[in-house]
Motif scaffolding. Structure first.
Motif, PDB file in Angstrom:
ATOM      1  N   GLY A   1       3.125  13.519 -12.677  1.00  0.00           N
ATOM      2  CA  GLY A   1       2.033  12.578 -12.471  1.00  0.00           C
ATOM      3  C   GLY A   1       0.688  13.060 -12.996  1.00  0.00           C
ATOM      4  N   PHE A   2      -0.330  12.286 -12.634  1.00  0.00           N
ATOM      5  CA  PHE A   2      -1.666  12.452 -13.195  1.00  0.00           C
ATOM      6  C   PHE A   2      -2.348  13.768 -12.804  1.00  0.00           C
ATOM      7  N   GLY A   3      -2.460  14.075 -11.526  1.00  0.00           N
ATOM      8  CA  GLY A   3      -3.169  15.285 -11.085  1.00  0.00           C
ATOM      9  C   GLY A   3      -2.581  16.560 -11.656  1.00  0.00           C
TER      10      GLY A   3
ATOM     11  N   LEU B   1      -0.532   9.136 -15.754  1.00  0.00           N
ATOM     12  CA  LEU B   1      -0.816   7.862 -15.079  1.00  0.00           C
ATOM     13  C   LEU B   1       0.395   6.932 -15.068  1.00  0.00           C
ATOM     14  N   PHE B   2       1.347   7.167 -15.923  1.00  0.00           N
ATOM     15  CA  PHE B   2       2.488   6.263 -16.086  1.00  0.00           C
ATOM     16  C   PHE B   2       3.793   6.850 -15.554  1.00  0.00           C
ATOM     17  N   HIS B   3       3.711   7.928 -14.793  1.00  0.00           N
ATOM     18  CA  HIS B   3       4.919   8.642 -14.384  1.00  0.00           C
ATOM     19  C   HIS B   3       5.841   7.842 -13.463  1.00  0.00           C
TER      20      HIS B   3
ATOM     21  N   VAL C   1       6.324  15.670 -21.064  1.00  0.00           N
ATOM     22  CA  VAL C   1       7.457  15.712 -20.130  1.00  0.00           C
ATOM     23  C   VAL C   1       6.953  16.075 -18.737  1.00  0.00           C
ATOM     24  N   TYR C   2       6.101  17.075 -18.656  1.00  0.00           N
ATOM     25  CA  TYR C   2       5.557  17.485 -17.362  1.00  0.00           C
ATOM     26  C   TYR C   2       4.760  16.355 -16.711  1.00  0.00           C
ATOM     27  N   CYS C   3       3.938  15.681 -17.494  1.00  0.00           N
ATOM     28  CA  CYS C   3       3.142  14.562 -16.970  1.00  0.00           C
ATOM     29  C   CYS C   3       4.040  13.438 -16.461  1.00  0.00           C
TER      30      CYS C   3
END
Length: 187
Positions: free
Chosen positions: A53-55, A98-100, A47-49
């Motif tokens: 996002g990635f970083g 990477l897919f956010h 969920v956080y990702c």
């Protein structure tokens, strides 16, 4: 919203999600004898990702990996397992970030993060744990650590991934804007 406020929000939310993931990791539906268990602990990380996002996702995943090693590292008998089964395996969950920006990035990220973690556990299972392979597993004769590691790690990772996807699908309609991070982009 100011950049500093957004950064503070990301760090705060990351800390909460990592803590939630750690707590959920103790609620095991099933645990295998040499480590690996069925839980929904990866869900807060995914969920956080999907939201940040990635970083930020990699940072949260790395923090979670350190907690897993320190608080649940009972099966890490050497530096190879500590590094592979904990630090690398849980850190790669951040690849979900990477897919956010995709409409259904949560689901794609969950699959990619889960498969990446499985791949790490699979390789560590072959290279580090292969010598401990039993003669039989799930009623099948084991002749190669490649097959044993696939069965062993796949048995819990597949269920973990499916649980995260199902819960995400159940939350999609009532909380989709949060899973997609739309509340952050509007702020």
């Amino acid at each position: 919203m100011k950049k500093s406020n957004l950064t503070l929000r990301a760090l705060t939310e990351g800390a909460v999600m990592v803590a939630l993931a750690q707590v959920l990791s103790y609620l095991k539906l099933f645990e295998l004898p040499q480590g690996g268990s069925i839980t929904v602990a990866m869900l807060p990380i995914f969920v956080y990702c999907a939201r940040w996002g990635f970083g930020p996702g990699m940072l949260a995943s790395f923090a979670y990996s350190v907690l897993q090693l320190l608080l649940d590292g009972a099966y890490a008998w050497g530096w190879q397992s500590m590094l592979g089964d904990y630090i690398v395996a849980f850190s790669v969950l951040g690849l979900a970030g990477l897919f956010h920006k995709q409409e259904k990035g949560f689901f794609t990220g969950t699959v990619v993060g889960s498969l990446a973690r499985f791949l790490v556990h699979y390789l560590v299972g072959v290279w580090v744990w292969g010598e401990y392979m039993p003669d039989t597993f799930f009623g099948m004769t084991m002749t190669t650590p490649w097959f044993y590691s696939f069965l062993y790690n796949g048995s819990y990772m597949l269920v973990d991934m499916i649980l995260c996807l199902v819960i995400g699908a159940l939350l999609w309609k009532p909380m989709g804007k949060y899973l997609r991070g739309e509340d952050i982009r509007r702020a």
